[in-house]
Design a protein around this motif. Structure first.
Motif, short mmCIF file in Angstrom:
data_model
loop_
_atom_site.label_atom_id
_atom_site.label_comp_id
_atom_site.label_asym_id
_atom_site.label_seq_id
_atom_site.Cartn_x
_atom_site.Cartn_y
_atom_site.Cartn_z
N ASN A 1 0.89 -1.18 -0.01
CA ASN A 1 0.06 0.12 -0.09
C ASN A 1 0.81 1.39 -0.04
O ASN A 1 1.40 1.60 1.00
CB ASN A 1 -1.01 0.06 1.29
CG ASN A 1 -1.80 1.09 1.46
OD1 ASN A 1 -1.77 2.13 0.49
ND2 ASN A 1 -2.96 1.08 2.18
N PRO A 2 0.97 1.95 -1.16
CA PRO A 2 1.98 2.93 -1.06
C PRO A 2 1.31 4.05 -0.53
O PRO A 2 2.12 5.39 -0.33
CB PRO A 2 2.17 3.30 -2.76
CG PRO A 2 0.98 2.70 -3.23
CD PRO A 2 0.57 1.52 -2.61
N TYR A 3 0.14 4.34 -0.04
CA TYR A 3 -0.63 5.59 0.33
C TYR A 3 -0.34 5.26 1.96
O TYR A 3 -1.06 6.26 2.46
CB TYR A 3 -2.00 5.33 -0.18
CG TYR A 3 -2.13 5.32 -1.64
CD1 TYR A 3 -1.87 6.42 -2.27
CD2 TYR A 3 -2.73 4.23 -1.90
CE1 TYR A 3 -1.84 6.09 -3.84
CE2 TYR A 3 -2.75 3.96 -3.48
CZ TYR A 3 -2.52 4.77 -4.43
OH TYR A 3 -2.44 4.79 -5.56
N TYR A 4 -0.06 4.33 2.60
CA TYR A 4 0.01 4.12 3.84
C TYR A 4 1.36 5.00 4.44
O TYR A 4 2.40 4.80 4.29
CB TYR A 4 0.30 2.83 4.21
CG TYR A 4 -0.23 2.34 5.90
CD1 TYR A 4 0.85 2.65 6.70
CD2 TYR A 4 -1.19 2.15 6.11
CE1 TYR A 4 0.41 2.23 8.07
CE2 TYR A 4 -1.94 1.95 7.44
CZ TYR A 4 -1.01 1.92 8.55
OH TYR A 4 -1.24 1.65 9.63
N SER A 5 1.03 5.89 5.36
CA SER A 5 2.04 6.69 6.26
C SER A 5 1.53 7.09 7.39
O SER A 5 0.39 7.68 7.59
CB SER A 5 2.60 7.77 5.34
OG SER A 5 3.50 8.48 6.10
N ASN A 6 2.20 6.73 8.47
CA ASN A 6 1.79 7.33 9.97
C ASN A 6 2.43 8.73 10.13
O ASN A 6 2.13 9.41 11.19
CB ASN A 6 2.39 6.29 10.98
CG ASN A 6 1.86 5.05 10.85
OD1 ASN A 6 2.65 3.98 10.82
ND2 ASN A 6 0.76 4.89 11.33
N THR A 7 3.28 9.24 9.37
CA THR A 7 3.75 10.35 9.31
C THR A 7 3.21 11.52 8.41
O THR A 7 3.31 12.75 8.71
CB THR A 7 5.23 10.49 9.24
OG1 THR A 7 5.58 9.79 7.84
CG2 THR A 7 6.04 9.62 10.42
N ASP A 8 2.76 11.26 7.21
CA ASP A 8 2.32 11.94 6.53
C ASP A 8 0.80 12.29 6.51
O ASP A 8 -0.01 11.43 6.50
CB ASP A 8 2.43 11.44 4.68
CG ASP A 8 2.08 12.45 3.67
OD1 ASP A 8 1.77 13.52 3.95
OD2 ASP A 8 2.35 11.96 2.41
N SER A 9 0.47 13.64 6.55
CA SER A 9 -1.10 13.88 6.61
C SER A 9 -1.58 14.58 5.56
O SER A 9 -2.66 15.06 5.54
CB SER A 9 -1.12 14.97 7.82
OG SER A 9 -0.40 16.12 7.79
N THR A 10 -0.97 14.44 4.48
CA THR A 10 -1.37 14.96 3.23
C THR A 10 -2.64 14.33 2.73
O THR A 10 -2.59 13.06 2.59
CB THR A 10 -0.37 14.99 2.06
OG1 THR A 10 0.89 15.49 2.41
CG2 THR A 10 -0.92 15.59 0.78
#
Length: 185
Positions: free
Chosen positions: A45-54
């Motif tokens: 999942n390239p959209y998963y990030s715990n740090t990016d809130s975009t």
């Protein structure tokens, strides 16, 4: 019966050999890390990030490619897991809850309470932008749908029957949440 047992043994051993052949250990590392992204690593999942809130603008077709079928059904089609079946409905471990689709921080465990409704319940969200709302008039009733503020995924519903100080009950689907215990950070 012997053939079935051999088949399942091979299904386990082949990935183990591949990991070892690539120079990776199949054992858990004891190395502590402070990077939360390494705790819930979802390479598919390239959209998963715990740090990016975009804010994300991803098509349902693309979500279908990267989310497991059961997560997709809840988060993109507003399905609901059965009560008392989700992994977080009756837990009290300290930590943080994230969106299972995109990794957006949603709730701290200090806001979780035992509502006995069969789904994890919280009295407040992490911040004003972590969850957004829309009216839901499905099933012949008026409700407020709770959506991830980053990816727009269906999390559950918001009700006005929670405890103080907010009087709110964020009734969430466990499958829509990822959890990282404070002890793992």
């Amino acid at each position: 019966m012997k053939t079935k047992t051999q088949f399942f043994s091979l299904c386990f051993l082949i990935p183990l050999f591949i990991l070892q052949a690539c120079g990776q250990s199949a054992k858990k590392s004891n190395t502590k890390t402070t990077n939360i992204e390494n705790k819930i690593h979802k390479p598919e999942n390239p959209y998963y990030s715990n740090t990016d809130s975009t804010k994300l603008n991803v098509t349902d077709t693309e979500w279908k490619k990267v989310l497991p079928e059961d997560v997709y059904a809840v988060m993109r089609e507003a399905d609901t897991e059965r009560p008392f079946t989700g992994k977080y409905w009756n837990t009290d471990e300290k930590g943080t809850y994230y969106c299972a689709s995109c990794g957006n921080k949603l709730f701290k465990s200090g806001a979780k309470f035992a509502s006995s409704c069969g789904w994890p319940s919280f009295f407040e969200q992490e911040n004003k932008k972590s969850i957004v709302y829309k009216n839901d008039n499905s099933l012949g009733m008026e409700r407020i749908e709770a959506l991830c503020g980053r990816c727009g995924g269906h999390l559950g519903h918001l009700f006005d029957d929670g405890p103080a100080p907010t009087g709110k009950r964020y009734c969430m689907n466990s499958i829509a949440l990822d959890f990282i215990a404070d002890s793992q950070k």
